[in-house]
Design an enzyme around this catalytic site. Sequence first.
Site, PDB file in Angstrom:
ATOM      1  N   ARG A  15      -9.261 -19.449  11.927  1.00 47.46           N
ATOM      2  CA  ARG A  15      -7.899 -19.192  12.623  1.00 47.46           C
ATOM      3  C   ARG A  15      -8.105 -18.257  13.553  1.00 47.46           C
ATOM      4  O   ARG A  15      -9.185 -17.772  13.681  1.00 47.46           O
ATOM      5  CB  ARG A  15      -6.959 -18.878  11.545  1.00 47.46           C
ATOM      6  CG  ARG A  15      -6.352 -19.877  10.477  1.00 47.46           C
ATOM      7  CD  ARG A  15      -5.488 -19.209   9.616  1.00 47.46           C
ATOM      8  NE  ARG A  15      -5.954 -17.867   8.795  1.00 47.46           N
ATOM      9  CZ  ARG A  15      -5.157 -17.252   7.893  1.00 47.46           C
ATOM     10  NH1 ARG A  15      -3.807 -17.419   7.899  1.00 47.46           N
ATOM     11  NH2 ARG A  15      -5.592 -16.210   7.453  1.00 47.46           N
ATOM     12  N   LYS A  39     -10.837  -4.342   9.726  1.00 51.98           N
ATOM     13  CA  LYS A  39     -10.803  -5.201  10.914  1.00 51.98           C
ATOM     14  C   LYS A  39     -10.784  -4.528  12.215  1.00 51.98           C
ATOM     15  O   LYS A  39     -10.905  -4.974  13.396  1.00 51.98           O
ATOM     16  CB  LYS A  39      -9.624  -6.016  10.534  1.00 51.98           C
ATOM     17  CG  LYS A  39      -9.635  -7.044   9.553  1.00 51.98           C
ATOM     18  CD  LYS A  39      -8.155  -7.572   9.346  1.00 51.98           C
ATOM     19  CE  LYS A  39      -8.396  -8.654   8.219  1.00 51.98           C
ATOM     20  NZ  LYS A  39      -8.972  -8.134   6.962  1.00 51.98           N
ATOM     21  N   ILE A  73       0.568  -1.278   0.092  1.00 49.64           N
ATOM     22  CA  ILE A  73      -0.043  -0.040  -0.040  1.00 49.64           C
ATOM     23  C   ILE A  73       0.887   1.277  -0.108  1.00 49.64           C
ATOM     24  O   ILE A  73       0.696   2.107  -0.944  1.00 49.64           O
ATOM     25  CB  ILE A  73      -0.945   0.139   1.376  1.00 49.64           C
ATOM     26  CG1 ILE A  73      -1.742  -1.104   1.019  1.00 49.64           C
ATOM     27  CG2 ILE A  73      -1.733   1.269   1.158  1.00 49.64           C
ATOM     28  CD1 ILE A  73      -2.930  -1.129   0.120  1.00 49.64           C
ATOM     29  N   LEU A 124      -6.189  -6.529  -3.326  1.00 49.53           N
ATOM     30  CA  LEU A 124      -5.971  -7.653  -4.100  1.00 49.53           C
ATOM     31  C   LEU A 124      -4.523  -7.793  -4.322  1.00 49.53           C
ATOM     32  O   LEU A 124      -3.865  -6.565  -4.780  1.00 49.53           O
ATOM     33  CB  LEU A 124      -6.605  -7.709  -5.182  1.00 49.53           C
ATOM     34  CG  LEU A 124      -8.443  -7.662  -5.392  1.00 49.53           C
ATOM     35  CD1 LEU A 124      -8.689  -7.330  -6.547  1.00 49.53           C
ATOM     36  CD2 LEU A 124      -8.713  -9.200  -4.966  1.00 49.53           C
ATOM     37  N   SER A 135      -1.901  -7.609  -2.234  1.00 47.93           N
ATOM     38  CA  SER A 135      -1.062  -7.129  -1.327  1.00 47.93           C
ATOM     39  C   SER A 135      -0.161  -8.281  -0.658  1.00 47.93           C
ATOM     40  O   SER A 135      -0.800  -9.357  -0.574  1.00 47.93           O
ATOM     41  CB  SER A 135      -1.584  -6.057  -0.413  1.00 47.93           C
ATOM     42  OG  SER A 135      -2.534  -6.858   0.288  1.00 47.93           O
ATOM     43  N   ILE A 161      -3.590   4.876   7.575  1.00 42.17           N
ATOM     44  CA  ILE A 161      -4.173   3.664   7.045  1.00 42.17           C
ATOM     45  C   ILE A 161      -4.741   2.871   7.836  1.00 42.17           C
ATOM     46  O   ILE A 161      -3.978   2.202   8.606  1.00 42.17           O
ATOM     47  CB  ILE A 161      -3.417   3.124   5.921  1.00 42.17           C
ATOM     48  CG1 ILE A 161      -2.469   4.017   4.995  1.00 42.17           C
ATOM     49  CG2 ILE A 161      -4.014   2.124   5.251  1.00 42.17           C
ATOM     50  CD1 ILE A 161      -3.345   4.952   4.120  1.00 42.17           C
ATOM     51  N   HIS A 179      11.044   0.364   7.369  1.00 46.85           N
ATOM     52  CA  HIS A 179      12.140  -0.229   8.347  1.00 46.85           C
ATOM     53  C   HIS A 179      12.853  -1.298   7.611  1.00 46.85           C
ATOM     54  O   HIS A 179      14.150  -1.454   7.843  1.00 46.85           O
ATOM     55  CB  HIS A 179      11.189  -1.164   9.311  1.00 46.85           C
ATOM     56  CG  HIS A 179      12.030  -1.868  10.434  1.00 46.85           C
ATOM     57  ND1 HIS A 179      11.916  -2.847  10.966  1.00 46.85           N
ATOM     58  CD2 HIS A 179      13.403  -1.438  10.833  1.00 46.85           C
ATOM     59  CE1 HIS A 179      12.747  -3.241  11.909  1.00 46.85           C
ATOM     60  NE2 HIS A 179      13.630  -2.483  12.074  1.00 46.85           N
TER      61      HIS A 179
END
Length: 605
Positions: free
Chosen positions: A534, A405, A288, A444, A446, A401, A309
Amino acid sequence: MTYGKRLAALAILDSAIVLTAVYISYFILVPKLSIFENPMLLATSITLLISHHVFASMYKLYNKAWQYASIGELLAIAKAVTFTIMVTGIMQKLFFGNIYVRALAITWMLHVLFIGGSRFSWRMFRDNVMNKQEDIKRTLIIGAGAGGTMVARQLLHNVDVDLKPVAFIDDDPKKFKLDILGLPVVGSSNKIVEAVEKFQVEHIIIAIPSLKKIELNRIFEECAKTKAKTQIIPRIEDIMTGKVSVNQFRDVQVEDLLGREPVVLDIGSISEKVSDKTILVTGAGGSIGSEICRQVCKFYPSKIVLVGHGENSIYQIDMELHNKYQGQIEIVPVIGDIQDRNRIFEIMEEHRPFVVYHAAAHKHVPLMEYNPREAVKNNIFGTKNVAEAADTFGVNTFVMISSDKAVNPPNVMGATKRFAEMIIQSLATTSKTKFVAVRFGNVLGSRGSVIPLFKKQIQAGGPVTVTHPEMTRYFMTIPEASRLVIQAGSLARGGEVFVLDMGEPVKIVDLAKNLIKLSGYKIEEIGIHFTGLRPGEKMYEELLNENEVHPEQVFEKIHIGKAKVIHVEVLRGLIDSLLDMSEKEMHDTLIAVANNEFENTLALV
């Protein structure tokens, strides 16, 4: 053959044709007439010969690629011959007092017939003899408009391509039963399976540049019922800019089927925010973050600071942007960890950006369930460091961003994202910087997304693993998500949680089935294995909970959420105590905060 030899051969051929045409025409009218004994006939022959070469040169009959000859070339021949005859008629009138109209009319007809025949015979030879390859694939073209006819013409004339078009499919009833370039239009897209069987088609090309995603989905579903390989023409902008040619077909990608129609951006408002400004992007090496960098650079900021990083990912986006914008934009690669507060403040103080796009985050749900402390350090404390540095050094706009979730999260990753939203909402109440968050769903392709995983599993022969047959997710392409993030930043007033319209959610199992078909396999060949949910996963994702619904769009596909702001003192107390908690306490506290259960939270602090 060299140009000189080709020119000489055509000139000799045309000379013979001209003399033959004039002799035959006069022989038909006066059988016993001798060309050498009649001054008028000799002068006519010489005039025709000279005039033809002059007009042939004017209309470039010796410079055309006759293997691609069509109506345009035929018109050029007709013009050259007509003017040749007219000049000859004028000569006859001036020198012999009469124009032999019947003889010139027959000469004109023979002239056009022989010149045209000599040229078009080469095309016919190329199409019908040279193009006959044993491994040629019979091809059905979807779309009989400009794109489809362009594709058909290219395939018919290109001997290096092993595809032979045999028919068109088009949904326009006016084209049914027509022949285009000698190929029949056999019906609408519901006739694809029938046409493949009838014409023994091995290859299908979708050639409708303006095709909407929903229509492409429908057509692909029909194509998938056959055994023919399905491809699509390149994007029209890539053809127009010369990046690819029209016959460089590509496989249909899942992005073609799941992506939506492109949003028209408000270029003026984005330019005002980005052009000639210093822009800083954290997580600039990620999928992104790097796309945000690409999209931002299209508006030519004066400087873009790439903070990340991982040195390899920052090196890659730095090199890509340098190759494209060298000398036009100052591009500064910076290696730095957002968890390192001092380093982030140094970077912000040195570069003084006008806009910050904060894309650095841990985003993998199951991994963060096992490593909640790392999620807290990166997603919460890292965001706090970058946001407070932006506030301290007078950044105009800070865009974080976020994620779908963050809504009613049962997992650590989502909870830390909601916590990060709360931090910037809290700062927005006191800072001159406009702090906003942008939420969207899965992207899609990523890193860490389900599509690269499915592709690897298919390449390995399967099975494709899906957690649950009813699991759904929202999807968006990387470029679209990045463009809407930049657009949302231009709309910022401070404190908003922007929510991108993700369209309809998609079943993961349907996504898996599409990828298997797109890879050229049957679902039974690869197989789908359900593994169960999961840790931390939800069956369905949301972009807003029921208390946050704000249906009006502030821009196409952008809503403003009404996310609740936590009390500043409660927030500070939680932040100070988080890292002193056990991982179990940390997990429960984060989820309680993210779900606005403040009474439970205060009891844990």
